[in-house]
Design a protein around this motif. Structure first.
Motif, PDB file in Angstrom:
ATOM      1  N   GLY A 156       0.773  -1.230   0.000  1.00  0.00           N
ATOM      2  CA  GLY A 156       0.000   0.000   0.000  1.00  0.00           C
ATOM      3  C   GLY A 156       0.806   1.282   0.000  1.00  0.00           C
ATOM      4  N   VAL A 157       2.142   1.187   0.014  1.00  0.00           N
ATOM      5  CA  VAL A 157       2.991   2.380   0.028  1.00  0.00           C
ATOM      6  C   VAL A 157       3.539   2.619  -1.378  1.00  0.00           C
ATOM      7  CG1 VAL A 157       5.069   3.451   0.967  1.00  0.00           C
ATOM      8  CG2 VAL A 157       3.638   1.999   2.428  1.00  0.00           C
ATOM      9  N   PRO A 158       3.339   3.798  -1.955  1.00  0.00           N
ATOM     10  CA  PRO A 158       3.914   4.087  -3.275  1.00  0.00           C
ATOM     11  C   PRO A 158       5.423   3.970  -3.249  1.00  0.00           C
ATOM     12  CG  PRO A 158       2.266   5.740  -2.690  1.00  0.00           C
ATOM     13  CD  PRO A 158       2.513   4.920  -1.456  1.00  0.00           C
ATOM     14  N   MET A 159       5.984   3.401  -4.306  1.00  0.00           N
ATOM     15  CA  MET A 159       7.426   3.161  -4.305  1.00  0.00           C
ATOM     16  C   MET A 159       8.227   4.450  -4.148  1.00  0.00           C
ATOM     17  SD  MET A 159       9.947   1.143  -6.898  1.00  0.00           S
ATOM     18  CE  MET A 159       9.936  -0.346  -5.876  1.00  0.00           C
ATOM     19  N   ALA A 160       7.832   5.531  -4.817  1.00  0.00           N
ATOM     20  CA  ALA A 160       8.605   6.771  -4.729  1.00  0.00           C
ATOM     21  C   ALA A 160       8.673   7.278  -3.296  1.00  0.00           C
ATOM     22  CB  ALA A 160       8.006   7.835  -5.647  1.00  0.00           C
ATOM     23  N   GLN A 161       7.562   7.241  -2.597  1.00  0.00           N
ATOM     24  CA  GLN A 161       7.554   7.707  -1.207  1.00  0.00           C
ATOM     25  C   GLN A 161       8.429   6.820  -0.335  1.00  0.00           C
ATOM     26  OE1 GLN A 161       3.521   8.163   0.203  1.00  0.00           O
ATOM     27  NE2 GLN A 161       2.936   9.378  -1.588  1.00  0.00           N
ATOM     28  N   TRP A 162       8.322   5.520  -0.520  1.00  0.00           N
ATOM     29  CA  TRP A 162       9.149   4.600   0.263  1.00  0.00           C
ATOM     30  C   TRP A 162      10.628   4.826  -0.029  1.00  0.00           C
ATOM     31  CZ3 TRP A 162      12.580   0.853  -1.484  1.00  0.00           C
ATOM     32  CH2 TRP A 162      13.117   0.020  -0.491  1.00  0.00           C
ATOM     33  N   ALA A 163      10.986   5.035  -1.305  1.00  0.00           N
ATOM     34  CA  ALA A 163      12.387   5.207  -1.679  1.00  0.00           C
ATOM     35  C   ALA A 163      12.980   6.470  -1.054  1.00  0.00           C
ATOM     36  CB  ALA A 163      12.522   5.255  -3.199  1.00  0.00           C
ATOM     37  N   LEU A 164      12.203   7.540  -0.995  1.00  0.00           N
ATOM     38  CA  LEU A 164      12.671   8.767  -0.353  1.00  0.00           C
ATOM     39  C   LEU A 164      12.818   8.558   1.152  1.00  0.00           C
ATOM     40  CD1 LEU A 164      10.530  11.450  -2.223  1.00  0.00           C
ATOM     41  CD2 LEU A 164      12.909  10.825  -2.658  1.00  0.00           C
ATOM     42  N   ALA A 165      11.834   7.921   1.758  1.00  0.00           N
ATOM     43  CA  ALA A 165      11.896   7.664   3.196  1.00  0.00           C
ATOM     44  C   ALA A 165      13.045   6.729   3.538  1.00  0.00           C
ATOM     45  CB  ALA A 165      10.571   7.072   3.676  1.00  0.00           C
ATOM     46  N   TRP A 166      13.324   5.772   2.646  1.00  0.00           N
ATOM     47  CA  TRP A 166      14.454   4.854   2.864  1.00  0.00           C
ATOM     48  C   TRP A 166      15.750   5.646   2.990  1.00  0.00           C
ATOM     49  CZ3 TRP A 166      19.068   3.879   0.575  1.00  0.00           C
ATOM     50  CH2 TRP A 166      19.723   2.697   0.936  1.00  0.00           C
ATOM     51  N   CYS A 167      15.962   6.642   2.146  1.00  0.00           N
ATOM     52  CA  CYS A 167      17.155   7.491   2.246  1.00  0.00           C
ATOM     53  C   CYS A 167      17.174   8.253   3.567  1.00  0.00           C
ATOM     54  CB  CYS A 167      17.199   8.500   1.099  1.00  0.00           C
ATOM     55  SG  CYS A 167      17.399   7.809  -0.550  1.00  0.00           S
ATOM     56  N   LEU A 168      16.033   8.799   3.929  1.00  0.00           N
ATOM     57  CA  LEU A 168      15.952   9.673   5.099  1.00  0.00           C
ATOM     58  C   LEU A 168      16.130   8.943   6.423  1.00  0.00           C
ATOM     59  CD1 LEU A 168      13.031  11.921   3.862  1.00  0.00           C
ATOM     60  CD2 LEU A 168      15.350  12.710   4.396  1.00  0.00           C
ATOM     61  N   LYS A 169      15.986   7.638   6.408  1.00  0.00           N
ATOM     62  CA  LYS A 169      16.173   6.909   7.672  1.00  0.00           C
ATOM     63  C   LYS A 169      17.649   6.789   8.041  1.00  0.00           C
ATOM     64  CE  LYS A 169      16.152   2.152   5.818  1.00  0.00           C
ATOM     65  NZ  LYS A 169      17.552   1.826   6.142  1.00  0.00           N
ATOM     66  N   HIS A 170      18.555   7.019   7.088  1.00  0.00           N
ATOM     67  CA  HIS A 170      19.978   6.943   7.433  1.00  0.00           C
ATOM     68  C   HIS A 170      20.330   8.131   8.323  1.00  0.00           C
ATOM     69  CE1 HIS A 170      24.303   6.755   7.271  1.00  0.00           C
ATOM     70  NE2 HIS A 170      24.206   5.546   6.727  1.00  0.00           N
ATOM     71  N   PRO A 171      21.014   7.920   9.431  1.00  0.00           N
ATOM     72  CA  PRO A 171      21.270   9.011  10.382  1.00  0.00           C
ATOM     73  C   PRO A 171      22.163  10.123   9.846  1.00  0.00           C
ATOM     74  CG  PRO A 171      22.437   7.008  11.029  1.00  0.00           C
ATOM     75  CD  PRO A 171      21.481   6.619   9.953  1.00  0.00           C
ATOM     76  N   ALA A 172      22.864   9.908   8.745  1.00  0.00           N
ATOM     77  CA  ALA A 172      23.705  10.967   8.182  1.00  0.00           C
ATOM     78  C   ALA A 172      22.927  11.902   7.270  1.00  0.00           C
ATOM     79  CB  ALA A 172      24.866  10.354   7.394  1.00  0.00           C
ATOM     80  N   VAL A 173      21.807  11.445   6.738  1.00  0.00           N
ATOM     81  CA  VAL A 173      21.082  12.200   5.705  1.00  0.00           C
ATOM     82  C   VAL A 173      20.138  13.211   6.350  1.00  0.00           C
ATOM     83  CG1 VAL A 173      19.438  12.041   3.791  1.00  0.00           C
ATOM     84  CG2 VAL A 173      21.257  10.330   4.029  1.00  0.00           C
ATOM     85  N   THR A 174      20.257  14.462   5.929  1.00  0.00           N
ATOM     86  CA  THR A 174      19.380  15.515   6.432  1.00  0.00           C
ATOM     87  C   THR A 174      18.137  15.655   5.570  1.00  0.00           C
ATOM     88  OG1 THR A 174      21.398  16.729   7.039  1.00  0.00           O
ATOM     89  CG2 THR A 174      19.308  17.920   7.196  1.00  0.00           C
TER      90      THR A 174
END
Length: 313
Positions: free
Chosen positions: A257-275
């Protein structure tokens, strides 16, 4: 929208920004001022406050379209641009990188964006042979002292360039921009993110949707027009391999149920170095879709309060 502090800059930025390469005419579309105005109206509605552009997205064309779109509320935005390339025609650039070149490029960018300062001024994919130039750095520091630049950044050409990242504090660089996405994790593997965290550097993740391949819109049979960078600079076999991997990710990793684009952006943002991630967007609907990534549980806000403006004076 969620917000984070951009490294040591004290700037509060939305976790999702707006990338603007597409406005320069190399992504299969021509953009008018009303097109760009509508995109930034959507960004305002979504709570986005960070914009990334560059001198060579067209001959200052993207900067000009962006500057017009935000002229009425310039102080609400964190505006980032770059220096070190010269656009001659689509897909052809040169690299004017002397101190005088940098000085002239800054003035041209400020004029195009109709502003007297840029929040983040970034080296644009410089090789080590030119990057470590004290005379260029002196030009940047002079411009910073004059109030034309608020913070110096480095958009590294290779996402494995730990040598340049390691020199950031010594050179007064507070921001790193780097390619990072689910298909390209090199900044993790090469120690770039570790260095960013050690030096409290803000990190903008560019190409977070892997040039759109992680948008969920394309298959291995997809074709791109001649005026699209993906048909000019991406080898067909590389595109096919990436899109095959995207299909695997969709089947094995993408939550239901999660659009791939949204998940892909959130996947990046979960890394503690990424602002912040800076995806491109071609219309208001894509802006809102990208912004919705901030609502996913993978994404945290480093402060409970929301930012009220781009400037942190």
């Amino acid at each position: 929208m969620k917000y984070r502090t951009l490294g040591s800059t004290n700037l509060r930025v939305s976790v999702v920004g707006v990338g603007t390469w597409q406005y320069g005419g190399e992504w299969g579309m021509t953009f008018t001022q009303p097109d760009v105005d509508a995109i930034f109206d959507a960004a305002r509605e979504a709570g986005i406050n960070l914009i990334d552009t560059a001198e060579c997205y067209g001959d200052h064309l993207s900067e000009s379209l962006t500057g017009n779109a935000i002229a009425r509320d310039r102080d609400k935005w964190v505006l980032a641009t770059k220096f070190g390339h010269k656009f001659h025609e689509p897909f052809k650039r040169s690299e004017p990188r002397s101190p005088d070149d940098v000085r002239q490029q800054l003035e041209a960018s400020l004029k195009a964006m109709k502003t007297d300062y840029v929040d983040l001024y970034q080296y644009h994919s410089w090789g080590d042979d030119k990057f470590f130039d004290d005379d260029v750095l002196a030009v940047l520091n002079d411009a910073k002292a004059a109030g034309k630049i608020r913070h110096i950044g480095n958009s590294i050409g290779s996402n494995r360039n730990a040598k340049q990242v390691e020199a950031s504090q010594r050179m007064g660089i507070e921001l790193i921009q780097v390619v990072y996405n689910r298909l390209d994790r090199a900044p993790e593997e090469a120690g770039v993110f570790d260095l960013c965290r050690e030096q409290n550097l803000g990190v903008l993740a560019r190409v977070p949707l892997a040039s759109g391949y992680l948008s969920g819109k394309y298959t291995t049979a997809s074709e791109f027009p001649e005026n699209d960078v993906r048909s000019r600079w991406h080898k067909p076999e590389d595109r096919a391999a990436k899109l095959t991997e995207v299909q695997r990710i969709a089947e094995e990793e993408l939550p239901a149920g999660v659009p791939m684009a949204q998940w892909a952006l959130a996947w990046c943002l979960k890394h503690p170095a990424v602002t912040c991630v800076i995806p491109g967007c071609k219309n208001p609907e894509q802006v809102h879709g990208n912004a919705a990534a901030a609502d996913l549980d993978l994404v945290s806000d480093d402060h409970p309060q929301a930012a009220t403006a781009g400037r942190a004076d």
